[in-house]
Each structure stands twice: as structure tokens, then as C-alpha cells.
Design an enzyme around this catalytic site. Structure first.
Site, PDB file in Angstrom:
ATOM      1  N   SER A 517      11.826  -2.172  12.048  1.00  0.00           N
ATOM      2  CA  SER A 517      12.710  -1.141  12.567  1.00  0.00           C
ATOM      3  C   SER A 517      13.677  -1.711  13.604  1.00  0.00           C
ATOM      4  O   SER A 517      14.435  -2.626  13.305  1.00  0.00           O
ATOM      5  CB  SER A 517      11.866   0.002  13.138  1.00  0.00           C
ATOM      6  OG  SER A 517      12.670   1.120  13.401  1.00  0.00           O
ATOM      7  N   ASP A 599      13.150   6.958   3.058  1.00  0.00           N
ATOM      8  CA  ASP A 599      13.124   6.828   4.510  1.00  0.00           C
ATOM      9  C   ASP A 599      14.304   7.593   5.091  1.00  0.00           C
ATOM     10  O   ASP A 599      15.458   7.187   4.944  1.00  0.00           O
ATOM     11  CB  ASP A 599      13.199   5.355   4.889  1.00  0.00           C
ATOM     12  CG  ASP A 599      13.056   5.120   6.383  1.00  0.00           C
ATOM     13  OD1 ASP A 599      13.074   6.110   7.144  1.00  0.00           O
ATOM     14  OD2 ASP A 599      12.934   3.953   6.780  1.00  0.00           O
ATOM     15  N   HIS A 623      -0.269   4.413   0.196  1.00  0.00           N
ATOM     16  CA  HIS A 623      -1.334   4.053  -0.731  1.00  0.00           C
ATOM     17  C   HIS A 623      -1.816   2.641  -0.430  1.00  0.00           C
ATOM     18  O   HIS A 623      -1.008   1.723  -0.246  1.00  0.00           O
ATOM     19  CB  HIS A 623      -0.821   4.153  -2.170  1.00  0.00           C
ATOM     20  CG  HIS A 623      -1.899   4.039  -3.198  1.00  0.00           C
ATOM     21  ND1 HIS A 623      -2.326   2.829  -3.680  1.00  0.00           N
ATOM     22  CD2 HIS A 623      -2.652   4.989  -3.816  1.00  0.00           C
ATOM     23  CE1 HIS A 623      -3.281   3.016  -4.575  1.00  0.00           C
ATOM     24  NE2 HIS A 623      -3.500   4.321  -4.664  1.00  0.00           N
TER      25      HIS A 623
END
Length: 658
Positions: A517, A599, A623
Site C-alpha cells: 500500500s 480493490d 481464501h
């Protein structure tokens, strides 16, 4: 997190360098979109196949490593009187349970309210779902039949609702709303269960309302109206509010208290102010004590117990030197209120459970916290002004060193280094993975990671660079790299990488940088200014995103990055380091960028990667198997691009003789 940043970024220092001119770097896949439509541009990648076999190998190794640590304690578990609950909120008498469920491809969650069965009821009785709520962010029980919750609209939470289960129809209605576009609203319950707080926070200021859950009306009371640069949080003890606020010297956090009848700032009285150089990380009210978790100037963690009825009798307890991350465990209805339970870990050391009893001045560790014996600790001799700690446990030993690096303007930047004991004098040949973040006043994540442990066991050196913009050295550390000070983080990163190499730790051709990020921005900026230090080229458009008001977080993020529309100086500052706007016709290193089409924080138009992952949000795949695939790809990329041999599998355990 910012709308303008990549989700994950691997930057490799020099290995085979590739010419970057008017064409795209070889491992990039760029996307542009307007509105809901998306288009993707890809091109053949001859390097892709060499990752495939390595990826399969690392997926098997990672699965085995995660399985090895599958029994670690979990901070999300809540212990009730009769059951253990996970990722939920249980009403005080365990009559109802609220839990969230969500799909792997969206952040908005559904809250399910369940009526619990009495342990004395017949076995055929099963819990019943009595209510469901959509787009819920967080929630707390005021009592057994009243639930307060916030709703998420896009990436914002601005409203609080109350659900009342007293009638068969179950009613719910609005309680609070903040319309400011730059704030985020949450609800929280005090540790003693007496107060419910409504917290309306921006990046730089706060406003808190509290509700006494013992009153029938549940009317919110304002603590302190919002003031510029005033940040505060509220807890409860007996008939007092306990307040954590940045009203200490240098606008750092300190602990105060105030009467609920007159809760505004003029009634705040200091209870605990940390020493210079000590930064508060967390505060919990445990029994009649305020327990403060703090980071010392040397990087170590301590607990300070402050008797709230006699603050002058405070005392401190140092935590183990190996500890880098501390997570307190939320108490459940069946937990003792006089103890603080928490987990300590480091990137290479698994979580260890601890219990602290401030009234008795007792700290229990390891299995002793569960009622048996403590875990032993050990240290190694000092070296070059640091105190390396040699750690063992669960296979293999490593050394932890806390260093300080002088940045360009003379600022000393902390760096935490983990290296295998067996490396000895051969550190220059060891591969290095450097982690960085440096934004929003948040600490670089240094909790336990099985994949980091795997790299350490394979002879890697792991370095964590705590550059300005993060929160490791307090709020001032963040303020020094906000808006027009953002370049300070870039200079810190450059100094850290050069210092490690000059100290004999790895070399440019064996070094890599990873960031998530906002951490991708200083890495990307450094790629443009010092391409020979790294083998990576980011494609991140900070300036473009901050000038686009239609993106969901642009207004909120201006307190961190600046406002390039209204302030020309802010625009010049962002343009000076924005990775996309500083690409030059020069040699750029190899890179791996990953992003996710679902996103909402990071527009796909500004992010690049070579394999799209649609079923994930800003935080990556939910997952387990997809997460292993992605981490295995990252390890395959590191080994292939650094020219490392594929690691050998561990030898099988010796057979026992019968």
C-alpha cells in the site's frame, strides 16, 4: 489506506538490469478505466514460465510452514462462560451473539444476530438467527437485547444505528451521523462494559460521544468538541472517564481523566505522561489500574501500571527483548477483569501468550499464562552499540539487532534486523529482504509471519526500516513526513539500504525491498532517483489520484498527502516524488507488482501487475489456497531474480528405534 497506492510491491536491487525507455518494464501489466468499464493491456512475458515451477515448490513449502504453526493462539477468540467464540460479539449474559460474514471479493459485510441456547436446554435446540443487517462495519452490545452498529457506505462509515430485540419484530433506527467526508465513525465498548463510545475520527482530529449503557434512554453525551490536531480516545473506570489524548509535550499521547458530568478538555487532569523518547502504543483499564504499553527509546516494549486512585505509585515491567509486536486480547464474559491478556511476537518468532496482573505485579509468560511454566529467554553479547538477541524455539536460531541509521538531514532512523545465527561472517553473501511502510502514523507490521520464518530458515536476512511517516517514534515521527515532508521517508529508505550494505549485510545484487500500500510510494520514488540501488520500477500515480475528487478516499487522504488542487505548493511537493510522474529514460530494475480488480482503495488504472486477481480486495485474497498461491509467486520471483538456488527441503525426522 490510500486510494493512490499499490497493494503490494517488491523492489529488487541490481541484478540483470533492463533498459527502460518509452516501452513498459517487462513485468508490468497496465490498466486504464473510466467508470465501471475496465480494459487491460498485457504483453508476453518470457520470464513467467521460470516462476511456475518455483511457485509450485514454494506453495508446498509454505503450506507445510503454515501447518507447523497452526496451533498458535488467536486474539480474535472470545472466551465465554460456556463456549468459545471467534470474530464475534457476545451479549453480557450470552443470550445473543452477533457475527459478520462477507464474501472474499467485497469489503462490506453482513451482520447476523443469533439467539443462543441455554446450556441446560435439550440437545436438539439449536441457535436461531433472529436478525440480519447489511453493510455493517462494526458493532457492540449495550446489553443482552440492544446492539449498536455502524454502516459502511463505500469506504466510509458515518452513521450509527441501534437494534432493539425486546419486541418480536425487532426495531432499529439511527442514533448518530457525521456528514464530514474525511471522518470515519466506529463504536466501541469500554472494558468494564459500562460505556459505549461513538468515535468520529479523521486523520488528524477526533470527536467522541459516550453512552452510559445502564441508562434506559441511551442518549449520547459529547466529550470534547472537535479541535484541529486534537486526537483523543475514551475508556471508563468507576465514575471517571479515562482519556488517551495527544495533549502531552510535543503533542504526543498522555493519559488523563475527567468526570462524566463535565467531560470537556478543561476538566482533563493528567494521570500519566511518558518520559521523553517513550511513545505510547496502547492503553487498557484493568481493574483499578491503567496499563500502558509503551516503546522505549531503544525499541524495547514495556508495560506501565498506573493506579488510577494513586497515579504517583506507577511502576513499569519490561517485556522480553525479542518482542516486536504486542496485541491485547479482548476480554470475554468469562475472563477475569483483573488481568490483561496479550500476545507477543516478532516476524520470526511465533506468538506467545502473556498475562499481566497489575494489582499483584505479576507477569506470566508462555504456558505459565495458561497455568503451567514460563518460557525461557536468552540474550547474546552486545555489538556495535546494539543488543542482539539470540532466539530459538520451534527449529532454528536467529539474532535480532536494533540499529540506528543517520539519514541525509542527520535524523537517526531505527532499523530492526533479523539474521540466522549460522550466517556468521558470511552475511555479505546472504540475500536481504527489507520491509518498509512509513505512512498514516502506523507502525510497520512486525507480527509473526510464517513466510518470513521460512526465509530466515533459508539463510535470508530480514530488515525492517522504520522510516518517518510511520508511528514508531510517536506522532511527531508521522508529522515530519506528512504532506510537504513526504520526501523525508524516501531519504530515510535510501540511508537504511546503503547503511546495511556498508555494514556488510548482503549486497545490491542480493537485496530486495517489499512494501504494501502506502509503502510503495517511497520505494517507487527511490527507484526513480537511485535506480542502481534497486531492481524495480513502480507505476503509481499519487498526483493523479489526489486530483480526482470522484475517488472514494481522495478528500480523506489530503491530510496525509496534501491537496494538489487547492494548494500549488502541495502539488509541487507531490510531483517531486510521485513515482509515475518521475519516470525517466534510464535503466530500471526487475519488479513484481500485485493489485486486485475489486480493490476500492487502489484504482486499477494506477496499478500494475502481470496476473490479475479479481476475487480480492485491498487486503489480498481471503481464501487460504489463493493466499498461498500469491505468497509462493512472490518467493519464486525473489529467488529467480536474485539468482538464488532453489532451497532444499528440510531433511525428514529420524526414525525412532523400536
Amino acid at each position: 489506506m490510500s486510494c493512490s497506492l499499490s497493494s503490494r510491491f517488491y523492489a529488487l536491487t541490481r541484478s540483470p538490469l533492463r533498459q527502460f525507455g518509452l516501452c513498459h518494464p517487462p513485468l508490468l501489466a497496465t490498466c486504464r478505466h473510466t467508470g465501471p468499464s475496465k480494459s487491460t493491456v498485457r504483453w508476453p512475458n518470457p520470464d513467467l514460465e521460470k516462476y511456475k515451477q518455483l511457485q509450485k515448490h514454494f506453495k508446498r513449502r509454505l503450506r507445510a510452514t503454515y501447518s507447523k504453526f497452526s496451533d498458535l493462539p488467536d486474539t480474535s477468540a472470545i472466551c465465554g462462560r460456556n463456549y468459545v467464540y471467534s470474530r464475534v460479539r457476545v451479549s453480557p449474559s450470552e443470550k445473543h451473539l452477533a457475527a459478520t460474514v462477507k464474501s472474499s471479493s467485497r469489503e462490506q459485510a453482513r451482520c447476523v444476530v443469533v439467539k443462543l441456547t441455554d446450556p441446560a436446554s435439550p440437545p436438539q435446540d439449536v441457535p436461531q438467527i433472529v436478525f440480519t443487517l447489511d453493510n455493517v462495519f462494526n458493532f457492540e452490545w449495550a446489553n443482552d437485547v440492544v446492539l449498536f452498529y455502524t454502516t459502511q457506505e463505500g469506504l466510509r462509515c458515518g452513521r450509527v444505528f441501534r437494534l432493539d430485540l425486546t419486541s418480536p419484530a425487532a426495531t432499529h433506527g439511527p442514533v448518530f451521523q457525521d456528514t464530514r467526508p474525511d471522518v470515519f465513525v466506529e463504536v466501541a465498548l469500554s472494558r468494564d462494559g459500562r460505556l459505549l463510545t461513538i468515535n468520529s475520527n479523521s486523520k488528524t482530529d477526533s470527536e467522541v460521544w459516550f453512552i452510559d449503557v445502564t441508562t434506559p434512554t441511551f442518549d449520547p453525551v459529547l466529550v470534547q468538541p472537535r479541535l484541529p490536531e486534537l486526537m483523543y480516545h475514551v475508556e471508563h473506570w468507576r465514575d471517571w472517564l479515562v482519556i488517551l489524548a495527544n495533549t502531552g509535550p510535543g503533542q504526543e499521547y498522555q493519559v488523563l481523566r475527567a468526570p462524566p458530568a463535565t467531560p470537556s478538555q478543561r476538566s482533563w487532569v493528567a494521570v500519566h505522561t511518558p518520559r521523553p523518547g517513550v511513545t505510547l502504543r496502547d492503553v487498557e483499564v484493568v481493574g483499578d489500574h491503567c496499563v500502558v504499553t509503551a516503546r522505549e527509546p531503544d525499541g524495547g516494549l514495556t508495560l506501565t501500571a498506573v493506579p488510577l486512585d494513586d497515579p504517583g505509585e506507577e511502576y513499569s515491567v519490561p517485556l522480553p527483548r525479542w518482542a516486536c509486536a504486542c496485541k491485547s486480547r479482548r476480554p470475554g464474559p468469562g475472563d477475569p477483569r483483573e488481568a490483561l491478556r496479550f500476545l507477543l511476537s516478532s516476524p520470526a518468532r511465533p506468538q506467545v501468550a502473556f498475562s499481566f496482573y497489575p494489582e499483584d505485579r505479576v507477569l506470566l509468560s508462555g504456558t505459565e499464562a495458561e497455568g503451567t511454566s514460563p518460557e525461557a529467554e536468552g540474550t547474546s553479547p552486545e555489538a556495535e552499540g546494539t543488543s542482539p538477541e539470540e532466539e530459538g524455539g520451534r527449529g532454528g536460531k536467529h539474532v535480532t539487532e536494533r540499529l540506528e541509521v543517520r539519514s541525509q538531514d542527520g535524523t537517526m532512523v531505527p532499523v530492526t534486523v533479523f539474521r540466522p545465527v549460522a550466517a556468521g561472517s558470511g552475511l555479505q553473501q546472504a540475500p536481504l529482504l527489507l520491509h518498509v511502510y512509513g505512512a498514516y502514523g502506523r507502525d510497520l507490521d512486525m507480527g509473526f509471519s510464517p513466510d518470513s520464518r521460512l526465509l530466515l530458515e533459508q539463510g535470508w536476512v530480514l530488515a525492517y526500516c522504520h522510516i518517518r511517516g510511520g508511528g514508531e517514534l510517536g506522532l511527531s515521527w508521522h508529522r515530519r513526513a506528512r504532506v510537504q515532508g513526504k520526501r523525508a521517508g524516501v531519504e530515510d529508505l535510501r540511508a537504511c539500504l546503503r547503511h546495511l550494505h556498508s555494514r556488510g549485510i548482503s549486497s545490491p545484487r542480493r537485496s530486495a525491498i517489499t512494501a504494501r500500500s502506502a509503502g510503495a510510494v517511497p520505494v517507487g520514488a527511490l527507484c526513480n532517483t537511485d535506480p542502481r540501488l534497486m531492481r524495480a520500477a513502480p507505476f503509481l500515480d499519487v498526483l493523479g489520484c489526489m486530483m480526482d475528487d470522484s475517488l472514494p478516499l481522495t478528500v480523506e487522504e489530503r491530510e496525509e498527502w496534501g491537496d494538489p488542487i487547492a494548494d500549488p505548493q502541495h502539488r509541487l511537493a507531490i510531483a517531486s516524488y510521485c513515482p509515475l510522474h518521475n519516470i525517466a529514460p534510464q535503466r530500471y530494475p526487475s519488479m513484481l507488482l500485485t493489485a486486485y480488480s475489486d480493490d476500492a482503495r487502489v484504482p486499477l488504472a494506477g496499478v500494475v501487475r502481470y496476473a490479475e486477481e479479481p476475487a480480492a480486495d485491498h487486503f489480498g485474497p481471503n481464501h487460504f489456497d489463493a493466499m498461498l498461491e500469491e505468497k509462493a509467486l512472490q518467493l519464486a520471483f525473489l529467488y529467480a531474480e536474485l539468482g538464488l538456488d532453489s532451497p532444499r527441503p528440510p531433511p525428514p525426522p529420524p526414525r525412532r528405534r523400536r
